[in-house]
Design a protein around this motif. Sequence first.
Motif, PDB file in Angstrom:
ATOM      1  N   LYS A   7       0.770  -1.155  -0.075  1.00 56.39           N
ATOM      2  CA  LYS A   7       0.157   0.040  -0.062  1.00 56.39           C
ATOM      3  C   LYS A   7       0.949   1.305  -0.130  1.00 56.39           C
ATOM      4  CE  LYS A   7      -3.311   2.975   0.860  1.00 56.39           C
ATOM      5  NZ  LYS A   7      -4.454   3.186  -0.215  1.00 56.39           N
ATOM      6  N   THR A  21      -0.038   2.854  -5.466  1.00 64.06           N
ATOM      7  CA  THR A  21      -0.041   1.400  -5.033  1.00 64.06           C
ATOM      8  C   THR A  21       0.037   0.458  -6.450  1.00 64.06           C
ATOM      9  OG1 THR A  21      -1.435   2.290  -3.346  1.00 64.06           O
ATOM     10  CG2 THR A  21      -1.449  -0.285  -3.402  1.00 64.06           C
ATOM     11  N   TYR A  75       2.579  -2.320  -7.147  1.00 62.35           N
ATOM     12  CA  TYR A  75       2.159  -3.662  -7.352  1.00 62.35           C
ATOM     13  C   TYR A  75       2.551  -4.427  -8.646  1.00 62.35           C
ATOM     14  CZ  TYR A  75      -1.677  -7.452  -7.896  1.00 62.35           C
ATOM     15  OH  TYR A  75      -2.558  -8.415  -8.115  1.00 62.35           O
ATOM     16  N   ARG A  80      -2.959  -5.775  -2.939  1.00 64.74           N
ATOM     17  CA  ARG A  80      -3.191  -4.444  -2.658  1.00 64.74           C
ATOM     18  C   ARG A  80      -3.944  -4.283  -1.551  1.00 64.74           C
ATOM     19  NH1 ARG A  80      -4.108  -4.612  -8.341  1.00 64.74           N
ATOM     20  NH2 ARG A  80      -6.348  -4.235  -7.721  1.00 64.74           N
TER      21      ARG A  80
END
Lengths: 114, 579
Positions: B9, B19, B23, B43
């Motif tokens: 996050k 994010t 990711y 996430r």
Amino acid sequence: MAKLTPEGLDKISKAVIIEGDWIKVGMSSCGIAAGAEEVYDFFVEEAKKRNLKIEVKKCGCAGSCYAEPLVEVKVEGLPSVVYGRVNKDVAGKIIEKHIIAKMLVNDCIFDSVV
Amino acid sequence: MYAKTVLIKDTDTTREDKTREAYTRLLDCLREDNLHDHVQVVRVSDIGIYEHGLVLKIYPDNITYANVQESGLKRIADSIRDSKVLEEFVFKPKARQLRLVLRNCGKINPESIDEYFASEGYLGLKKAISDLGQQKLIDEIKLSSIRGRGGAGYPTWLKWNFAREVKADQKFVICNADEGDPGAYMDRSILEGDPHSVIEGLSIAAFAIGASKGYFYVRAEYPLAVERINKAIKQAYDHGLLGKNILGSPFSLDLEIRLGAGAFVCGEETALISSIEGKRGTPHPRPPYPSVKGLWGKPTVINNVETLANIPQIVLKGGKWFSKIGTQTSKGTKVFAVTGKVKNSGLVEIAMGATLREIVMDICGGTLSGKPIKAVQTGGPSGGVIPQDLLDTPVDYENLQKLGSIMGSGGMIVMDEDDCMVDIPKFYLGFCVEESCGKCAPCRIGGFQMLNYLKKISEGKGEISDLPQLKRISQAMQKASLCGLGQTASNPVLSTLKYFEAEYKEHILNKHCPAGKCSHLITYNIIEEKCKRCGICFTNCPVNAIVGDKEKGYSVIQEKCIKCGRCFDVCKFKAILRK
């Protein structure tokens, strides 16, 4: 029911072991106000319909009122996580992804919950 | 099945959320390392850490990395492959919650006594009855130095000891669950989430003083709490944990629920006793204190829900264990209900001595709007307002009192710069005036007069002589009121006068409300240069005080305007000027 003795109480404390997979839905006033009852009923129904080996349980408020309804999920082999702002939609994903496919659901976890 | 899980996050709110990019990047890195089948990346919405850049948590290793740059993701992927820890990114939290009172809330099913048994349920009661006995039990509580969590912070063991020493044919224990502070709800959550812990605490208190009858005094507005206590009491009776000869000992206890009708003053112990007796809920002068002469003239111990929820753990783990937590004068933890303009509102339990800033910024994530904090109000209508520059004060009974506030039952309301420091005490005083029982003159008349002064100031009719007058009435109320309600009702006014006197003066001298809250002191106007003539203010004005059309533009008719601020809120171009 038989009245407990001190020894009986010791025995019962050790006898109750909670194991297996479970889903816990926060069902205090804050959770219920945010729609936890609908989510709880949905999990109970789905678990029955799909014959899932998972226990759906009620619990009190974990304190993170801003993220209610809170749902904690424990599945063997995965870390136990708390999903926040769960509605039927998210609950469906939890069943499909987390419980059946054993993958955590993106964008729904609130890891701030103690 | 994946062997590892990585939560990710971006916690930096000053820029766009990264994010998703991080990711994807981490997934690529893991693929390069051939780990994509072993590690799943997730996430998350909230990772519990705020304003620390990109945060990653790795399970089951339980490693937290913070302030990670995108270039660091490759190294993290490699470290997972090599089972190493990257010390430079490891996050060390400043403030952490410590859950003693809320230990079971959200963990166990409150309607199942078996789950409570599984988490050391009723073992404290067993230890008290079978191993300790009354004297040693009170010694343990004394050693723990726990103080009442209802507000005043009176040592719990002293109350118990007084009641124990008085000889009487009948003694009582009462659980005070008449939680009435605006914005406070920790007692409700404890009762709804873990009712047995409170029943166990109350039983231990009853055993300590030799009471055979106890009451739960709960607000009728808490139907779910009442339902769950009722269920829990029934289960305890069924298992022989209430009733005659508990756990085979000579100790017997009956518990009953009494519903309060929601009068704030009934949280005061003498008024609460009157209410249980079926009389009008008004306070009585003390002494005699309830521990000597309480319910129906008998020695009575009244403890708050949170205090009682602490007791089983103290008995089980020992007073010494408890006394190691907290500060010199205030031991243990405190649960706060953090509300107001805060990102993560909810219950926070911290060890005494954590600072207000840690609670609001580190645990609750700062303000919702992202605007700076102006002040924090603690202790509800009896408490005070603490300005933002004093937020680094460690929380305990004495420190908060020094700042002109109180610990209170645990309400904590966060305010940002949109909150007016005349309006806030006006709200609290209005609450106290409404809830004053009317028995004593200082509270009944003083509160009313103070409220009038505040109304006058917020309407722009204030005079500078009103300020010393407010202070005089406050002092009179503090000294002469019969109970805590009147004695403390002026705290919100006094504390705002102390820290925000300039804001009062701005209202009085310049007839201006800096926060834009006091409706009599503000006007709304349309800035022509900024107005795009979209007409959204025109359609949203509830009293048709905005006139004009898309050709000519719009203007506000001041005589018609009710200052609701609707136009200000809906305008997308910041073309409404609030002054």
